[in-house]
Design a protein around this motif. Structure first.
Motif, PDB file in Angstrom:
ATOM      1  N   MET A 101      -3.470  -0.101   4.863  1.00 51.94           N
ATOM      2  CA  MET A 101      -2.174  -0.537   5.375  1.00 51.94           C
ATOM      3  C   MET A 101      -2.341  -1.122   6.783  1.00 51.94           C
ATOM      4  SD  MET A 101       1.255   1.727   5.772  1.00 51.94           S
ATOM      5  CE  MET A 101       1.123   2.583   4.224  1.00 51.94           C
TER       6      MET A 101
ATOM      7  N   TRP B 197       0.863  -1.183   0.000  1.00 56.30           N
ATOM      8  CA  TRP B 197       0.000   0.000   0.000  1.00 56.30           C
ATOM      9  C   TRP B 197       0.894   1.226   0.000  1.00 56.30           C
ATOM     10  CZ3 TRP B 197      -4.838  -1.097  -1.066  1.00 56.30           C
ATOM     11  CH2 TRP B 197      -5.372  -2.332  -0.662  1.00 56.30           C
TER      12      TRP B 197
ATOM     13  N   ALA C  83       5.260  -0.609   2.311  1.00 56.26           N
ATOM     14  CA  ALA C  83       4.594   0.683   2.441  1.00 56.26           C
ATOM     15  C   ALA C  83       5.314   1.688   1.543  1.00 56.26           C
ATOM     16  CB  ALA C  83       4.624   1.138   3.891  1.00 56.26           C
TER      17      ALA C  83
END
Lengths: 85, 282
Positions: B184, B176, B202
């Motif tokens: 997330m 994400w 991330a």
């Protein structure tokens, strides 16, 4: 009505960061006139009664500087998948 | 009623009053996503061991989180974490580090931990550049980007981390961007609960170094870029490769159950102990 708590000393400034202003669907944030101890200008809320309690500002804030307290009559938190590509 | 401090501050060390990152850096958003996942799962910070390496994102757990934290040598957090997990199998071991640390210097540790399927949760913050050292080209830098070590644009192709770790055999893989902090958090929760190797990539903004190199400039403009260029994996699977050029595919790649190393070790130890007890009786 939601209560938007801004922890001024944690903030790194609307001009330098500005993520809260960017993610607010109601565009309620603006830089205040008073500097914090680190030399940044934290945000202030233009009109808290307009806040929908979506908590975007709180979830996106990288500096743990915003906490939105919701009251029971608020609509549910913004749909998780709404902004997912 | 107004609160005097952020409720997630109960998970952080009292003497650390503010995050160590630059204004607008996405690392803080990832940091909050991790703490919110732990909060929502109702877990205790004492049940966690956080391991990080070197780089900006290694500062997420250490010194910020009020838990056991190991700030290790460059590229080696997964190696340290594997040892911690095998020694203390009841702990939740989480590695939080960056792309330079985990895919460049520690790339082999990453793929082999995924292959072994050690029960670790790895949160890999990918900002696409070496941020802390001044904006050099990283293996995750998009092709063509002009950085201080590639003044004519980088000629190399970049690592596609999430599918790479999925191919290496991880049990759970998700990616994400910092534009998707709620998703997330949901994936980090799944990763913590997963018995096996879990990677959450991330994709994050570095407004200082990446912002300068990409000419996007500010955190808000990079977030806008993430918003406009993210494609969910289910949609991406139906798209042509050409249409996906330059896009960030987000979503969950893998979520499977398979034999996990710590459990296998525990089982082997139990079996051998039983056998030696039998021998003593004879």
């Amino acid at each position: 009505m939601s209560k938007v708590n801004i922890f001024r000393q944690s903030c790194k400034g609307v001009d330098d960061c500005g993520i809260c202003k960017f993610v607010c669907p109601q565009d309620l944030f603006q830089a205040c006139q008073e500097m914090n101890a680190a030399g940044y200008f934290p945000p202030e809320i233009k009109d808290e009664s307009q806040c929908t309690g979506c908590r975007n500002c709180m979830v996106y804030c990288p500096d743990f500087a915003i906490w939105v307290e919701k009251t029971d009559d608020q609509p549910a938190e913004e749909d998780e998948d709404k902004n997912a590509g | 009623m107004s609160v005097s401090e952020h409720p997630l501050r109960k998970y952080t060390r009292r003497h650390i009053t503010r995050t160590t990152t630059c204004p607008g850096c996405g690392i803080g958003t990832v940091s909050q996503a991790i703490l919110r996942a732990i909060d929502e799962l109702g877990l205790d910070m004492d049940d966690f061991v956080f391991v990080s390496g070197i780089g900006c994102s290694a500062w997420i757990p250490s010194p910020f989180y009020a838990a056991d934290t190991l700030h290790t040598t460059h590229g080696r957090p997964i190696a340290f974490a594997t040892g911690v997990k095998l020694g203390l199998p009841d702990k939740n071991v989480m590695v939080v580090s960056g792309d330079g640390d985990l895919t460049a210097i520690g790339g082999n540790h990453l793929i082999h931990a995924a292959r072994r399927n050690v029960d670790l949760t790895v949160v890999l913050v990918n900002n696409g550049i070496y941020g802390m050292t001044g904006g050099q080209t990283a293996p995750t830098t998009p092709r063509g980007l002009t950085t201080i070590t590639s003044p004519y644009g980088t000629m190399e192709h970049h690592f596609d981390i999430a599918p790479m770790v999925a191919a290496a055999g991880a049990s759970f893989v998700a990616r994400w961007t910092t534009y998707h902090p709620r998703q997330m958090t949901r994936s980090i929760k799944k990763g913590i609960q997963k018995k096996g190797f879990a990677l959450i990539e991330a994709v994050s903004q570095c407004p200082v170094q990446y912002g300068k190199a990409s000419k996007l400039g500010s955190a808000v403009r990079i977030l806008e870029y993430f918003k406009e260029n993210s494609v969910r994996i289910d949609k991406a699977r139906a798209m042509e490769a050409e249409a996906l050029a330059g896009k960030i595919i987000v979503g969950e790649w893998v979520d499977i159950a398979k034999a996990e190393l710590t459990q296998e070790w525990t089982e082997l130890r139990r079996k051998l102990r039983e056998e030696s007890e039998c021998h003593k009786l004879i």
